[in-house]
Design an enzyme around this catalytic site. Sequence first.
Site, mmCIF file in Angstrom:
data_model
loop_
_atom_site.group_PDB
_atom_site.id
_atom_site.type_symbol
_atom_site.label_atom_id
_atom_site.label_comp_id
_atom_site.label_asym_id
_atom_site.label_seq_id
_atom_site.Cartn_x
_atom_site.Cartn_y
_atom_site.Cartn_z
ATOM 1 N N GLU A 39 0.820 -1.216 0.000
ATOM 2 C CA GLU A 39 0.000 0.000 0.000
ATOM 3 C C GLU A 39 0.854 1.266 0.000
ATOM 4 O O GLU A 39 0.492 2.263 -0.640
ATOM 5 C CB GLU A 39 -0.950 -0.001 1.208
ATOM 6 C CG GLU A 39 -1.974 -1.127 1.183
ATOM 7 C CD GLU A 39 -1.453 -2.425 1.802
ATOM 8 O OE1 GLU A 39 -2.170 -3.436 1.715
ATOM 9 O OE2 GLU A 39 -0.344 -2.410 2.368
ATOM 10 N N ASN A 41 3.866 1.441 -1.349
ATOM 11 C CA ASN A 41 4.368 1.532 -2.734
ATOM 12 C C ASN A 41 3.327 2.182 -3.633
ATOM 13 O O ASN A 41 3.642 3.048 -4.456
ATOM 14 C CB ASN A 41 4.700 0.143 -3.272
ATOM 15 C CG ASN A 41 5.913 -0.473 -2.615
ATOM 16 O OD1 ASN A 41 6.726 0.212 -2.014
ATOM 17 N ND2 ASN A 41 6.017 -1.779 -2.727
ATOM 18 N N TYR A 107 8.898 -12.538 5.169
ATOM 19 C CA TYR A 107 8.312 -11.529 6.045
ATOM 20 C C TYR A 107 8.642 -11.773 7.520
ATOM 21 O O TYR A 107 8.655 -12.915 7.987
ATOM 22 C CB TYR A 107 6.778 -11.537 5.903
ATOM 23 C CG TYR A 107 6.288 -11.123 4.550
ATOM 24 C CD1 TYR A 107 6.302 -9.790 4.160
ATOM 25 C CD2 TYR A 107 5.787 -12.065 3.651
ATOM 26 C CE1 TYR A 107 5.845 -9.403 2.915
ATOM 27 C CE2 TYR A 107 5.334 -11.693 2.401
ATOM 28 C CZ TYR A 107 5.359 -10.365 2.035
ATOM 29 O OH TYR A 107 4.907 -9.994 0.801
ATOM 30 N N ARG A 171 -1.053 -13.047 -0.872
ATOM 31 C CA ARG A 171 0.176 -13.407 -0.160
ATOM 32 C C ARG A 171 -0.085 -14.716 0.583
ATOM 33 O O ARG A 171 -0.565 -14.707 1.720
ATOM 34 C CB ARG A 171 0.585 -12.317 0.836
ATOM 35 C CG ARG A 171 0.940 -10.990 0.211
ATOM 36 C CD ARG A 171 2.273 -11.057 -0.539
ATOM 37 N NE ARG A 171 2.755 -9.722 -0.866
ATOM 38 C CZ ARG A 171 2.412 -9.037 -1.939
ATOM 39 N NH1 ARG A 171 1.553 -9.576 -2.804
ATOM 40 N NH2 ARG A 171 2.910 -7.838 -2.175
ATOM 41 N N GLY A 233 1.127 -8.190 -21.231
ATOM 42 C CA GLY A 233 0.319 -6.982 -21.293
ATOM 43 C C GLY A 233 -0.818 -6.992 -20.284
ATOM 44 O O GLY A 233 -0.742 -7.622 -19.229
ATOM 45 N N GLY A 257 6.923 -4.811 -6.832
ATOM 46 C CA GLY A 257 6.373 -3.458 -6.899
ATOM 47 C C GLY A 257 5.777 -3.088 -8.242
ATOM 48 O O GLY A 257 5.129 -2.043 -8.368
ATOM 49 N N ASP A 260 1.979 -2.844 -8.026
ATOM 50 C CA ASP A 260 1.573 -1.625 -7.313
ATOM 51 C C ASP A 260 1.703 -0.411 -8.230
ATOM 52 O O ASP A 260 0.845 0.479 -8.229
ATOM 53 C CB ASP A 260 2.438 -1.420 -6.070
ATOM 54 C CG ASP A 260 2.414 -2.625 -5.136
ATOM 55 O OD1 ASP A 260 1.352 -3.247 -4.998
ATOM 56 O OD2 ASP A 260 3.471 -2.935 -4.550
ATOM 57 N N ASP A 296 11.610 -1.910 -4.069
ATOM 58 C CA ASP A 296 10.149 -1.950 -4.060
ATOM 59 C C ASP A 296 9.525 -0.747 -4.760
ATOM 60 O O ASP A 296 8.491 -0.858 -5.404
ATOM 61 C CB ASP A 296 9.637 -1.986 -2.615
ATOM 62 C CG ASP A 296 9.720 -3.378 -2.024
ATOM 63 O OD1 ASP A 296 10.603 -4.140 -2.448
ATOM 64 O OD2 ASP A 296 8.905 -3.701 -1.143
#
Length: 318
Positions: A39, A41, A107, A171, A233, A257, A260, A296
């Site tokens: 979020e 990013n 993580y 995730r 694409g 990233g 995002d 990121d």
Amino acid sequence: MTSNFGVFTLGDAMITMNPSVTGPLRFVSNFERKVGGAELNFAIGCARLGLRTKWVSRLGKDEFGRVIDHFARGEGIDMSDVHFVDGYPTSLNFKEIREDGSGKTFYYRYQSPILTMEPEDIKDSMFEGIDLVHITGVYLAIDPKNILIAKRVIEVAKRKGIIVSFDPNIRLKLWTIEEARKAYFALFSSVDLLLTGREEIRLILGDDHDEALASFAKKYAIDQLVIKDGENGSKLYTNGMWYEKEAFSVVPIDTVGAGDGFDAGYIYALLNGYSCEERLVFANGVGAMVTTVSGDNEGLPYLEEVMSFIRQESVIER
């Protein structure tokens, strides 16, 4: 130049440790400290494109929390609803990057500061000047309570006539696909814009054929269904029609990233009145540019950089 359009997002942020070399993480000895989180990013991507961007979050009252706070403020993000909390360490992740640009993320976000946020923390006043709310599945996956918070955000947005955008951003290290599906299907009927990867939507629906996707969008009254497909694409289903645009040809260095960035690009183009095909071209351009830089959010471009990259100013510049 800052746009008249305002975007709201909420979610966790992390200190990201980027490896100094490619290859399996167990063989990496040195890392470079960066700032990341889906979020955040997205918020950075929107801010660099010139959108007024509000990010709602919680940070650990520690040195890493201050690093994130300083970084986000430097990007021009509205931090008025980001607060420091004691006793909850700022989240971390370590990235693994392979030679082809693909990677994994490990993580360390147990007892994330975002856990201290409650549904009643979402106030109507947060939505002043907001035109679009963006939620991702990463935020939902961190804690079951976050689904209630997301529903509260959506309830306020709907009442105020604000567009609701959602990216499942699966995730599976944070929850199971069954848990993810349950959460997503609880929100889909409230979503105006769904931005999802092809592999993600296949996991969610069990089918990624155009007919199945169109049927799904109609059933849940999703106004715009956008499918991100990397080097193949992207495509958009809206008003009973499909639109498709090819990807830009780049040599990817780090794909983290890119999704995002694509989201930020599509939303910028949507809010600024671009046509269906123009939105895809612009978003493809942003996503491609992100993959050419390690990190990121380091590759998230400014508006003039996107315009130069896609070389179609005469078609889509406003």
